[in-house]
Design a protein around this motif. Structure first.
Motif, PDB file in Angstrom:
ATOM      1  N   LEU A 150       0.892  -1.241  -0.053  1.00 53.19           N
ATOM      2  CA  LEU A 150       0.023   0.064  -0.003  1.00 53.19           C
ATOM      3  C   LEU A 150       0.889   1.289   0.047  1.00 53.19           C
ATOM      4  N   PHE A 151       2.067   1.226   0.871  1.00 49.16           N
ATOM      5  CA  PHE A 151       2.912   2.519   0.797  1.00 49.16           C
ATOM      6  C   PHE A 151       3.618   2.517  -0.244  1.00 49.16           C
ATOM      7  N   ALA A 152       3.642   1.364  -1.350  1.00 51.79           N
ATOM      8  CA  ALA A 152       4.523   1.733  -2.607  1.00 51.79           C
ATOM      9  C   ALA A 152       3.592   2.432  -3.356  1.00 51.79           C
ATOM     10  N   ARG A 153       2.859   2.932  -3.270  1.00 49.75           N
ATOM     11  CA  ARG A 153       1.723   3.637  -4.121  1.00 49.75           C
ATOM     12  C   ARG A 153       1.523   5.087  -3.574  1.00 49.75           C
ATOM     13  N   ASN A 154       0.996   5.920  -4.395  1.00 48.22           N
ATOM     14  CA  ASN A 154       0.725   7.077  -4.121  1.00 48.22           C
ATOM     15  C   ASN A 154      -0.555   7.277  -3.271  1.00 48.22           C
ATOM     16  N   LEU A 155      -0.549   7.316  -1.884  1.00 47.74           N
ATOM     17  CA  LEU A 155      -1.672   7.276  -1.046  1.00 47.74           C
ATOM     18  C   LEU A 155      -1.860   8.624  -0.333  1.00 47.74           C
ATOM     19  N   ARG A 156      -2.984   8.739   0.362  1.00 46.07           N
ATOM     20  CA  ARG A 156      -3.260   9.934   1.124  1.00 46.07           C
ATOM     21  C   ARG A 156      -2.471   9.925   2.387  1.00 46.07           C
ATOM     22  N   PRO A 157      -2.139  11.146   2.883  1.00 44.25           N
ATOM     23  CA  PRO A 157      -1.154  10.889   4.100  1.00 44.25           C
ATOM     24  C   PRO A 157      -1.546  10.676   5.106  1.00 44.25           C
ATOM     25  N   ASP A 158      -2.969  10.280   5.276  1.00 45.82           N
ATOM     26  CA  ASP A 158      -3.686   9.809   6.740  1.00 45.82           C
ATOM     27  C   ASP A 158      -3.642   8.203   6.321  1.00 45.82           C
ATOM     28  N   THR A 159      -3.079   7.514   5.579  1.00 42.34           N
ATOM     29  CA  THR A 159      -3.232   6.049   5.309  1.00 42.34           C
ATOM     30  C   THR A 159      -2.862   5.306   6.436  1.00 42.34           C
ATOM     31  N   ARG A 197      -9.504  -4.844 -13.556  1.00 37.81           N
ATOM     32  CA  ARG A 197     -10.425  -5.710 -12.967  1.00 37.81           C
ATOM     33  C   ARG A 197      -9.790  -6.786 -11.779  1.00 37.81           C
ATOM     34  N   SER A 198      -8.678  -6.903 -12.013  1.00 31.09           N
ATOM     35  CA  SER A 198      -8.102  -7.669 -10.785  1.00 31.09           C
ATOM     36  C   SER A 198      -7.288  -6.645  -9.859  1.00 31.09           C
ATOM     37  N   GLN A 199      -7.547  -5.532  -9.836  1.00 33.92           N
ATOM     38  CA  GLN A 199      -6.770  -4.427  -9.233  1.00 33.92           C
ATOM     39  C   GLN A 199      -7.788  -3.796  -8.278  1.00 33.92           C
ATOM     40  N   ILE A 200      -9.207  -3.680  -8.529  1.00 34.58           N
ATOM     41  CA  ILE A 200     -10.069  -2.849  -7.651  1.00 34.58           C
ATOM     42  C   ILE A 200     -11.546  -3.700  -7.659  1.00 34.58           C
ATOM     43  N   GLU A 201     -12.011  -3.648  -6.675  1.00 42.27           N
ATOM     44  CA  GLU A 201     -13.414  -4.331  -6.307  1.00 42.27           C
ATOM     45  C   GLU A 201     -14.305  -3.526  -7.056  1.00 42.27           C
ATOM     46  N   PRO A 202     -15.507  -3.991  -7.694  1.00 38.23           N
ATOM     47  CA  PRO A 202     -16.611  -3.155  -8.299  1.00 38.23           C
ATOM     48  C   PRO A 202     -17.014  -2.239  -7.322  1.00 38.23           C
ATOM     49  N   ALA A 203     -17.449  -2.737  -6.050  1.00 40.19           N
ATOM     50  CA  ALA A 203     -17.931  -1.885  -4.836  1.00 40.19           C
ATOM     51  C   ALA A 203     -16.969  -0.502  -4.742  1.00 40.19           C
ATOM     52  N   GLN A 204     -15.721  -0.764  -4.682  1.00 41.71           N
ATOM     53  CA  GLN A 204     -14.786   0.171  -4.525  1.00 41.71           C
ATOM     54  C   GLN A 204     -14.715   1.226  -5.598  1.00 41.71           C
ATOM     55  N   PHE A 205     -14.630   0.864  -6.901  1.00 36.36           N
ATOM     56  CA  PHE A 205     -14.634   1.481  -7.948  1.00 36.36           C
ATOM     57  C   PHE A 205     -15.889   2.469  -8.280  1.00 36.36           C
ATOM     58  N   VAL A 208      -7.430   8.965 -12.166  1.00 35.71           N
ATOM     59  CA  VAL A 208      -7.200   8.496 -10.824  1.00 35.71           C
ATOM     60  C   VAL A 208      -6.877   7.066 -10.800  1.00 35.71           C
ATOM     61  N   LEU A 209      -7.721   6.278 -11.588  1.00 38.15           N
ATOM     62  CA  LEU A 209      -7.653   4.777 -11.624  1.00 38.15           C
ATOM     63  C   LEU A 209      -6.033   4.215 -11.720  1.00 38.15           C
ATOM     64  N   PRO A 210      -5.182   4.882 -12.725  1.00 38.24           N
ATOM     65  CA  PRO A 210      -3.984   4.571 -12.832  1.00 38.24           C
ATOM     66  C   PRO A 210      -3.137   4.652 -11.538  1.00 38.24           C
ATOM     67  N   GLU A 211      -3.372   5.229 -10.424  1.00 37.60           N
ATOM     68  CA  GLU A 211      -2.834   5.084  -9.272  1.00 37.60           C
ATOM     69  C   GLU A 211      -2.935   3.864  -8.548  1.00 37.60           C
ATOM     70  N   TYR A 212      -3.706   3.008  -9.039  1.00 36.56           N
ATOM     71  CA  TYR A 212      -3.902   1.764  -8.526  1.00 36.56           C
ATOM     72  C   TYR A 212      -2.902   0.655  -8.770  1.00 36.56           C
ATOM     73  N   LYS A 213      -2.426   0.949 -10.070  1.00 34.13           N
ATOM     74  CA  LYS A 213      -1.353  -0.086 -10.689  1.00 34.13           C
ATOM     75  C   LYS A 213      -0.204  -0.126 -10.026  1.00 34.13           C
ATOM     76  N   LEU A 214       0.401  -1.438  -9.706  1.00 32.27           N
ATOM     77  CA  LEU A 214       1.523  -1.629  -9.239  1.00 32.27           C
ATOM     78  C   LEU A 214       2.419  -2.355 -10.458  1.00 32.27           C
ATOM     79  N   ASP A 215       3.478  -1.715 -10.956  1.00 34.90           N
ATOM     80  CA  ASP A 215       4.043  -2.198 -11.986  1.00 34.90           C
ATOM     81  C   ASP A 215       4.989  -3.447 -11.582  1.00 34.90           C
ATOM     82  N   LYS A 216       5.487  -4.166 -12.529  1.00 33.84           N
ATOM     83  CA  LYS A 216       6.263  -5.262 -12.336  1.00 33.84           C
ATOM     84  C   LYS A 216       7.408  -4.813 -11.534  1.00 33.84           C
ATOM     85  N   LYS A 217       8.277  -3.576 -11.589  1.00 29.93           N
ATOM     86  CA  LYS A 217       9.419  -3.239 -10.773  1.00 29.93           C
ATOM     87  C   LYS A 217       8.979  -2.959  -9.296  1.00 29.93           C
ATOM     88  N   ASP A 218       7.693  -2.480  -9.049  1.00 31.39           N
ATOM     89  CA  ASP A 218       7.410  -2.498  -7.781  1.00 31.39           C
ATOM     90  C   ASP A 218       7.090  -3.807  -7.204  1.00 31.39           C
TER      91      ASP A 218
END
Length: 470
Positions: free
Chosen positions: A148-157, A381-389, A421-431
């Motif tokens: 989770l912290f490998a992504r750009n998240l809100r400061p209060d994560t 579709r494997s990165q985010i739940e429909p309800a969260q989307f 916004v959605l591209p922030e969800y993606k963890l690339d292979k390097k991560d």
């Protein structure tokens, strides 16, 4: 030594959860001579896996490239037919015990990973024994805290993760589960609207009892605080934690949040005869926390002027159960609240307040929810739940409308969200590769890391090897 569990006093759901009865881990019983798979799943592909090989050497085409948390043992995500299972290589007694505990917790409907099987009697092609493997189902859409912290998240994560962990601890303690090793590393997190939901993933040190003493609960809390502060400091040293996060303050937050929630769920309130409306207020507060109330214990105080009221809390999931009943959607609690709010807004906007809610919910699913989630791009579709989307699109739509000064059509909001916004969800292979390398660095019993025939290293000649092998 672990005392034998008294099954007669446990909740019948937990007592009858499994046929596996784990031995004490120090018992010197004979290891099985033939492969034995005790499974809660009937997936026949389980029998085709290379159980004769150390887990760390399983072929890449079987493995799922998903981020793992730090573990003391070899862990791999494995494709088994259409499913993805987490495999953990540990001693037979520990594997059987953890399988047993996870089965019991699942039957109590607590948030844990789902146990699939325990595999014992493993031997390599030379007949040498291999450790057992505990198999659990991969919790779809979940992530370890470091991912989770490998992504750009809100400061209060960090604070939101701590709040989720506090809720998990309270739920487990209410059920009589003593954890014994609370940390962020032993939890998986699912996004739940603007919050997170925490799931127990490692129950090696746990023990299910009838009830816990205050000392047991406080030990878990104190250990959690210590471990969390250390884990956050580790993140900070790796430049993954926002600079303004105070690790000690976050650790203290867990203690405060736990005690606040525990009190809300277990305290007895005193009401005067003319204050009975406060009982409904107390129940509503518990519902807002996501907990349902099965019954109220009420008795007159000794002075005869007050009524003592204590709710019997059944479980979390008040909004979840309501949404499931109306729509068939089984989602996290905060997601359910957000979807129910949108359902209410739809009902009001279509002037149908007097109509049966079940009928309105069916139309809302067909006209609003389903067209929106069908727009999730295939690669996400494997990165985010429909309800969260859906929740995040609603939030994005609100921001767009505030900026524009007028309502924004749902389709326009979805397109803008996907693009911006959605591209922030993606963890690339390097991560992911970096996270996996970090996860494997914590393994202390992986012989394959020094079994390379081209490597001159001999652990017998290393004075520190004995330290790392225990």
């Amino acid at each position: 030594m672990q005392a034998a569990m008294d099954l007669t006093q446990l909740d019948p759901r937990a007592a009858k959860a499994t046929s596996v009865q784990a031995e004490d881990e120090h018992a010197n019983s004979v290891e099985p001579q033939a492969l034995k798979i005790t499974a809660a799943s009937s997936n026949p592909r389980m029998f085709t896996l290379p159980w004769h090989k150390p887990l760390a050497t399983w072929p890449q085409d079987l493995l799922a490239n998903l981020p793992r948390g730090i573990s003391r043992h070899v862990v791999r995500f494995v494709h088994v037919g259409d499913e993805v299972y987490a495999m953990k290589e540990i001693t037979r007694q520990v594997a059987e015990r953890e399988y047993e505990i996870l089965r019991r917790l699942q039957k109590l409907e607590l948030p844990t990973v789902t146990p699939i099987a325990v595999v014992t009697g493993r031997h390599d092609k030379n007949g040498e024994p291999l450790e057992a493997i505990l198999v659990t189902k991969h919790l779809k859409f979940s992530l370890p805290y470091r991912a989770l912290f490998a992504r750009n998240l809100r400061p209060d994560t960090a604070e939101r993760l701590i709040d989720a962990l506090a809720v998990l601890m309270v739920r487990l303690h209410l059920a009589g589960f003593y954890w014994g090793d609370v940390s962020l590393s032993n939890v998986l997190f699912l996004r739940d609207a603007d919050a997170f939901t925490a799931f127990l993933v490692d129950a090696e040190t746990g023990d299910l009892q009838i009830t816990l003493t205050e000392g047991q609960r406080e030990y878990d809390i104190d250990l959690a605080r210590t471990n969390i502060i250390g884990e956050l400091m580790d993140l900070s040293s790796g430049k993954l934690l926002p600079g303004d996060v105070d690790e000690i303050e976050v650790g203290n937050r867990l203690v405060e949040r736990y005690h606040s929630l525990w009190g809300a769920l277990t305290n007895t309130d005193k009401f005067g005869p003319d204050e009975m409306w406060k009982i409904e207020q107390r129940v509503n507060k518990l519902n807002d926390l996501g907990f349902d109330v099965d019954e109220l214990e009420m008795k007159t105080a000794e002075d005869g002027k007050r009524v003592l009221v204590r709710p019997r809390v059944v479980d979390a999931g008040y909004a979840n159960r309501k949404l499931l009943r109306l729509t068939g959607l089984d989602v996290q609690e905060n997601q359910a609240r957000r979807l129910l709010n949108d359902l209410d807004a739809y009902r009001a906007s279509t002037w149908r307040e007097g109509e049966d809610l079940e009928i309105v919910a069916t139309d809302w699913m067909r006209e609003v929810f389903e067209p929106t989630v069908r727009m999730i791009p295939r690669e996400y579709r494997s990165q985010i739940e429909p309800a969260q989307f859906f929740h995040e699109v609603l939030t994005h739509r609100w921001y767009l409308a505030e900026k524009a000064g007028h309502d924004v059509p749902m389709g326009e909001a979805v397109t803008s969200y996907i693009d911006n916004v959605l591209p922030e969800y993606k963890l690339d292979k390097k991560d992911i590769d970096a996270l996996l390398e970090e996860a494997d660095a914590g393994v202390i019993d992986d012989e394959s890391t020094y079994n390379d025939p081209d490597d001159d290293y001999n652990p017998d000649d290393d004075p520190d090897a004995a330290v790392w092998s225990h």
